[in-house]
Design a protein around this motif. Sequence first.
Motif, PDB file in Angstrom:
ATOM      1  N   SER A 273      30.714  12.642  20.310  1.00  0.00           N
ATOM      2  CA  SER A 273      31.756  13.666  20.328  1.00  0.00           C
ATOM      3  C   SER A 273      31.225  14.981  20.869  1.00  0.00           C
ATOM      4  O   SER A 273      30.019  15.214  20.887  1.00  0.00           O
ATOM      5  CB  SER A 273      32.314  13.868  18.914  1.00  0.00           C
ATOM      6  OG  SER A 273      31.308  14.384  18.079  1.00  0.00           O
ATOM      7  N   ILE A 274      32.173  15.817  21.340  1.00  0.00           N
ATOM      8  CA  ILE A 274      31.821  17.153  21.817  1.00  0.00           C
ATOM      9  C   ILE A 274      32.252  18.147  20.747  1.00  0.00           C
ATOM     10  O   ILE A 274      33.418  18.171  20.370  1.00  0.00           O
ATOM     11  CB  ILE A 274      32.560  17.496  23.127  1.00  0.00           C
ATOM     12  CG1 ILE A 274      32.316  16.414  24.184  1.00  0.00           C
ATOM     13  CG2 ILE A 274      32.160  18.868  23.655  1.00  0.00           C
ATOM     14  CD1 ILE A 274      33.148  16.605  25.436  1.00  0.00           C
ATOM     15  N   PRO A 275      31.309  18.940  20.243  1.00  0.00           N
ATOM     16  CA  PRO A 275      31.700  19.929  19.238  1.00  0.00           C
ATOM     17  C   PRO A 275      32.667  20.944  19.846  1.00  0.00           C
ATOM     18  O   PRO A 275      32.441  21.421  20.966  1.00  0.00           O
ATOM     19  CB  PRO A 275      30.369  20.606  18.875  1.00  0.00           C
ATOM     20  CG  PRO A 275      29.288  19.772  19.471  1.00  0.00           C
ATOM     21  CD  PRO A 275      29.887  19.017  20.604  1.00  0.00           C
ATOM     22  N   GLY A 276      33.755  21.226  19.140  1.00  0.00           N
ATOM     23  CA  GLY A 276      34.735  22.191  19.640  1.00  0.00           C
ATOM     24  C   GLY A 276      34.447  23.570  19.086  1.00  0.00           C
ATOM     25  O   GLY A 276      33.777  23.690  18.051  1.00  0.00           O
ATOM     26  N   PRO A 277      34.948  24.628  19.738  1.00  0.00           N
ATOM     27  CA  PRO A 277      34.689  25.993  19.277  1.00  0.00           C
ATOM     28  C   PRO A 277      35.296  26.264  17.898  1.00  0.00           C
ATOM     29  O   PRO A 277      34.747  26.999  17.100  1.00  0.00           O
ATOM     30  CB  PRO A 277      35.346  26.871  20.354  1.00  0.00           C
ATOM     31  CG  PRO A 277      36.316  25.987  21.063  1.00  0.00           C
ATOM     32  CD  PRO A 277      35.798  24.584  20.936  1.00  0.00           C
TER      33      PRO A 277
END
Length: 611
Positions: A273-277
Motif C-alpha cells: 500500500s501507499i501511505p496517504g497524507p
Amino acid sequence: FLSKCTSPPVALLSELVQSGSVSVFMGASGGLHSHTLLLDEEKGRLLLGARDHVYLLDPDNLSRAPRKIVWPASLDRVKMCKLAGKNVNLECANFVRVLHNYNHTHVYACGTGAFHPTCAFIELTGHRESGVFQLLPSSFESGRLKCPFDPRQPFTSVLTDQYLYAGTASDFLGKDTTFTRSLGPPPDQNYIRTEISEDYWINEASFISAHPMSDTHNPDDDKIYFFFREVSREGKDKSILSRVARVCKNDVGGLRSLTNKWTTFLKARLVCSIPGPDGVDTHFDELQDIFMLPTRDDKNPVVYGVFTTSSSIFRGSAVCVYSMADIRAVFNGPYAHKEGPDHRWVEYEGRIPYPRPGTCPSKTYDAKIKTTKDFPDEVVSFVRFHPLMHGSVLPLNGRPVFQLVRAEYTLTQIVVDRVSAEDGQYEVMFLGTDAGSVLKVVSIAQENWSREEVVLEELQVFQVPTPILSMEMSFKQQQLYVGSSEGLAQVSLSRCPLYGQGCSECCLARDPYCAWDGTTCSRYVPAAKRRARRQDVKHGDPASQCWDSADGGGLAEERVLFGVQNNSTFLECIPKSQQAQIRWYIQRPGVEHRDQVREHSPDAGTEVRSD
Ligand SMILES: *[C@@H]1O[C@H](CO)[C@@H](O)[C@H](O)[C@H]1NC(C)=O
Ligand SMILES: *[C@@H]1O[C@H](CO)[C@@H](O)[C@H](O)[C@H]1NC(C)=O
Ligand SMILES: *[C@@H]1O[C@H](CO)[C@@H](O)[C@H](O)[C@H]1NC(C)=O
Ligand SMILES: *[C@@H]1O[C@H](CO)[C@@H](O)[C@H](O)[C@H]1NC(C)=O
Ligand SMILES: *[C@@H]1O[C@H](CO)[C@@H](O)[C@H](O)[C@H]1NC(C)=O
C-alpha cells in the motif's frame, strides 16, 4: 505551432523484430496459449506447455528446429465439456499447466484435459534435435489436486525431491481451492492437502507461486512457502486479500484429526500500500505474481510482488518488495483468533501449546516428536483453528518500489535481473502487462533515502493487446521469454544501439545495461578492460560524463523548422530514450532572441498552439 512529443516512446513489435531484439514463436496454428515454461539453462532447452501440445525449443532461437508432442484431450471429454456449455477453443482442450524436471530422464506434465485434468511422464534424453522426446501413455494418471480443471484459473506448482506441491481448485466448478502435496518416492504417495471444512484456511483462492526454502541449517525445518490471494470475510464484509503461507516439507498429516491434512499450515497477510497524507492508505490487494531474486544466502532471497487494486473505479498496479526476515518474523509472532459476535480476527492472547504450532517436527528438538503424527492433540487442534497470524507482512520502506496509476493497462508478471553498472548494482524489473507489453523499470536509491522509479523501456511484444501469462529469464542467454495466448516471444534484455550514437543520449537513457564506449552506446560489461566507459545510472547527467565528447554533454540533436506566420506547423519529435527531454524554441522575424515554446498542459503528447 502544434507540437507533439511521443514520450514515452513505445517500441513497436515491427521495430523490435527488425532490429533483432524480439522474435515470436507462434507454433503450428495460431493461439498457442503459452502458459507454462520450463527453462533448463544447463541443458540448453526450453519446454513450452501450450494448448494440446508440449514444444521442445532452442532457447537461443525459438524457430530453430522446434519439436513437439501432440497431446489432445480425449474426444469424449471434449464432447462432455461442450455439453457443459464451455467454450470449445478456450476451455475444451488440453491446456498443459504443469511441466517439471522429475529426474535426469523424465519430466512430469499435467494438462487440463477439457475439464478432466490428466498427468503423465515425458521421456527426454539425448540431444535436443535428435534425442528421445516422447509422452509415456503407460504413465497416464488423474490430475485432480495437481492441475486445475479450468485453463484460465490462476495456478501454481513446484516439484522438489520428487514431490509435487500444487495450489489449485480440486473440482469442476473451481470452488474448492487447496494446496496439496502428491507424487513422492514409493511407498509414501498419500495426498496431503489443506483442510476443507474450515473456510478460513483457504477460501476461493487464486494461487500465484510456491517455493521450497530452508529456514535454518536443520533440513527438518525445510518448508514450502506459497503465495495466493483469497476471498476474506470479516463479519459481513467480503474482500480480496493477498497471503503468504507455509507448510513443512516433512508434514505427513495428523494422527487422530487433520489426517492427510497439513498440520503445520500457517498464513499471513501480505500488504502492498501507499501511505496517504491523511492516514488513508491506497491498498493494492490483489497479488498477481511473485519473483524471488536470489542472493548469496539461499535462505534469504528478495521477494518481489506485483499487485493490482480491487477497486472497479481506481485501476492501478504496484510492485512491493519483501524480505524473508520480515516474513519469518510475522510467522514467529502472535497468532490471530476469531472472537466476538461479529467474528473479527483479533490477537490471540491465550496459552500457546508446545511445540509451537507451525514448527516442523525434528528429533533434534524433541526426541519424542519424530513426525507430525506425534504432535500432541492440542497442537493439531490449535493449528486447525488458528492458521492465521495476527501480524501482516509489510513491504520494505513501507511502500511500493514502483506504481502505475491511471494507466490504460495493469501489471501481470514480473522477473528481476541484478545488473552491475559503473556506479553500482541495480535491480532491473521486467514487468508484463495485460496489454501485451513489457516495461523495463529500475528503482534507484538516491542519497537522501528517497527512491526514483525510472521506466527505461516499454516494449510491445505482441501485436494484439493480450495479457502476458508467463515470463522466464535466462541469465546465461541474456534473454527474456514472454508467453501470452498469442505465442511465445524471445526478448533481449537490452537494446543499447537504439539509444543513438551520442554520448549524451546514451547517458540520459540511464540504462544500467548500456554505456558509451567512445564511439557507440553498447552493452556494459563490468569486467571489460575497455577504458572510459561512460555511464551515469544514478543521475543521468551527461554534463559530468560527456564533457569531452563530440556533443559536449549538451545538446544531443538540434533540428530547425520553418513556419508560416498565422498558420500552424507540426513540431514532431521522438526522443530516443524515456529520459531524454525535448525543448522547442521560437525565433520571430526581425528578433534576435529565442523564446521557449511552452506547452499549456504538463502532459507530453498534448497539442499546443502558439502564434
Ligand atoms: C533462427 O533459426 C531460423 C531457422 O533455422 C533461421 O532462419 C534464423 O535465421 C535464425 N535466427 C537467428 C537470429 O539466428
Ligand atoms: C525417472 O523417473 C521415471 C518415472 O518414475 C523412471 O521410470 C525412471 O527410471 C527414472 N530415471 C532415473 C534415471 O532415475
Ligand atoms: C531527494 O532528492 C531528489 C533529487 O536527487 C529530489 O527530487 C527529492 O525531492 C528529494 N527527496 C526528499 C524527500 O528530500
Ligand atoms: C497575421 O494575423 C494578424 C492578425 O490576426 C494580422 O494583423 C497580420 O497582418 C497577419 N499576418 C500575415 C502575414 O498574414
Ligand atoms: C498553412 O499551412 C498549410 C499546411 O502547412 C498549407 O497547406 C497552407 O497553404 C498554409 N496557408 C497559408 C495561408 O500559408
